[in-house]
Design an enzyme around this catalytic site. Sequence first.
Site, PDB file in Angstrom:
ATOM      1  CB  VAL A   1       1.332 -11.639   5.052  1.00 42.81           C
ATOM      2  CG1 VAL A   1       1.240 -12.506   6.261  1.00 42.81           C
ATOM      3  CG2 VAL A   1       0.027 -12.320   4.186  1.00 42.81           C
ATOM      4  CD  GLU A   2       2.503 -11.451  -0.865  1.00 46.95           C
ATOM      5  OE1 GLU A   2       1.855 -10.902  -1.681  1.00 46.95           O
ATOM      6  OE2 GLU A   2       3.101 -12.650  -1.228  1.00 46.95           O
ATOM      7  N   GLY A   3       2.758  -6.710   2.956  1.00 48.15           N
ATOM      8  CA  GLY A   3       2.486  -5.334   3.148  1.00 48.15           C
ATOM      9  C   GLY A   3       1.170  -5.104   3.597  1.00 48.15           C
TER      10      GLY A   3
END
Length: 827
Positions: free
Chosen positions: A502-504
């Site tokens: 997540v988040e990249g």
Amino acid sequence: MILSVLWILLLASLVLWLAYQRASLAKATLVLGVLLVYYSWFGAGPLWWKAALWALYLPHVLLNIRPLRRFLISNRFLKIYKRMLPPMSRTEREALEAGTVWWDGELFTGGPDWNKLLSAKAPRLTAEEQAFIDGPCEELCRMIDDWDITHRRADLPPEVFEFIKKKGFWAMIIPRKYGGLEFSAYAHSSVVVKIASRSSTVASTVVVPNSLGPAELLLHYGTEEQKNHLLPRLARGEEVPCFALTGPRVGSDASSLPDTGVVCKGMYQGREVTGIRLNFAKRYITLAPIATLIGLAFRLYDPDRLMGGEQTDYGITVALVPRNTPGVTVGRRHFPLNGPFQNGPVHGKDVFVPLDTIVGGPKMAGQGWRMLVEQLSVGRCISLPSIATGGAKGGVYSTGAYARIRRQFNMPIGRFEGVEAVIARMAARTYIMDAARSVTTGAIDGGERPSVPAGILKYHATEMGRMVANDAMDVQGGKGVMLGPKNYLGRGYQMVPVMITVEGANILTRSLIIFGQGAVRCHPWVLKEMNAAQDPDRERAFREFDRALFHHVGFTISNAVRSFFTAMTLSRIVRAPVSGPTKRYYEHINRFSASFAFAADVAMLSLGGYLKKKESLSARLGDVLSSMYLASMVLKHYENQGRPEADLPLVEYACRSLLYQAQEQLHSFLRNFPVRWLAVLMRAIIFPRGLTYSAPSDRLNPKIAELVMNPGEARERLCHYVYRTLEPKNHLGLVEQAMRLAIAAEPIEKRIRVEGVKTGLVKALDLPGQIREAQAAGIINEAEAAQLREYDRRVMDIIDVDDFDPRELVAGSTYEIQLDGGSMQVA
């Protein structure tokens, strides 16, 4: 002849010294000119030789004549540069310009100014923040039963949700005037670390409303009306927020979002208004299943120009959509690797909302991507790095204690060399993670918005968290593998890939973002050159490009000289800002900073836009930058904590492993650089003596293992904020108690072995039998026997694992068990 050679050596030395000191072109020309005039009048040597030196000197004079320099060099090179420059989308430009440049920028200079880092204020909790961690945060950890959450309920109990809302866990970033806690970034991070040491599911639930989402966006871009209405409701937990960006077709690639909003007329609450008709499909949205307020990213179009402008395609826009808006559908829950935090898809079909649902109102239409990247730089420094650090601290805290109480071949397993090595690297990686988290959040509290360090922390903290989790499982073996109420490792281990994703995604963060963003954002001249190349004012573009270009050339030459001489002298010519045992690490960071800056410049100049496609090269340069950044954080963290001598083995292991990685990644970069003659030249400058930096020595392993396997200040500092309260359901508190009992019992056990087992008075093979026989033989007294029995009981409680009736393992099943006097149903 000898005098001529000496003069040549003097001139060459002066040139190198001026390059090392980064003298300006004008200053260098003046100094060399004065020396050359002196040599021409008073120096020995034939006339032709002096004429040759003047011929070499003359171009330097001409380069100081800016109109001539621009005509002959800069203006022509600008045309070539524009062709080399890779195409840049609006979203890429906004990402590059987001946030601030902090210590990452210093590492790009080749000679970082350590005063900038060391003079920064050490992060500290206020009395109110400390009271929150000691009070509500402690109470929340006490309420958590992770097995109940992850296995029986697949959800948080209602009372835990209510406690989170009531005590403001979702309002840590909201100012007090709106009813929030208004905590510092460091306090926010520390709260998450503590919760994550207890439950990654609960930590994930807490971080989302405090990270990129409605509250953060409203604070920075919302209208006063939006803030006054929504922020108090978010602070009280009356509104549950989520943020929807990721979709099934393009993931989080905002430049390709298929979700649309079309400005049109429509009915809203019984009246016709100008609004937006939304159609979207999102997934992986944390808190979506229970959210009442959805932050939504979409592409805004105004085909009929109802907003009053000439634009028809406004681009990425962010709006806050109430869940109960007609057309909004919240799908069923996702189930991410047995981590039952609320997560699921959100869909919208012909959802009509007024224009004032846009964050910041209609004037902020099309500004959504800028909003996201500006605020993500802060959230990525806190949320996932803090969860990873909390999990790592819990893993080290339990593994150190477990390695002390678990015995094989009549000795604690933590005393085996192989296990010592694993514990040492676990502890060092946790120290790195905590240092990066602590120092970087302190910088945020000081006003920074570090976008490149956000990528560094997100990638490396979660990757190191994965490594620590793997090592903890290796040391604790079956204890970590067998799931059940007594297992304190398994669920955290399962959640590691979630943090990686997540988040990249970490692969893209490493290969595209860290160096790709840093090379432009942090470099002192590249962004200036790019801006000049795209300036529509032709005269100003030529002027600014000329200035940036020649500063850049001098910068690259200087770093080449610095790299060569610091490598030749093993960094001993570098001036460190401190003395003592950490001095050499500062010197080596300076050396690698110069080498990195030089290699980056050569790569950008020779490969141009092609470097963007050579992701492996970019990733390796990103690793070098990350290693220097993390080593700097370790040194600053050590200073912030007052230079405790006991922590020096951790600091040495951390810095050596990071700087060794920097060396190896530079080596790998050169091995794979496609322009081979440039690779050979760079290697001669960067590694003139070969690869001279070594990894941490094995002698550090037992020192660090002893720190972790024994109660003491070093262990407490390393595992600060871990939830360690001694209570029946807190396994970290129980394993700590067992470790202390084991240490107290060691002299008694040794007496039994020496005076009983070796003499034949004690023949039993198990500890309870040995205690009985030793007491009967008078080797130990009754109090000592009771102490050993209590110790053995506590240890076996920790070592024991769970087993189940097969029917218990069927999800959602109920079954009947027989009891004395009746039976009962168990779910």
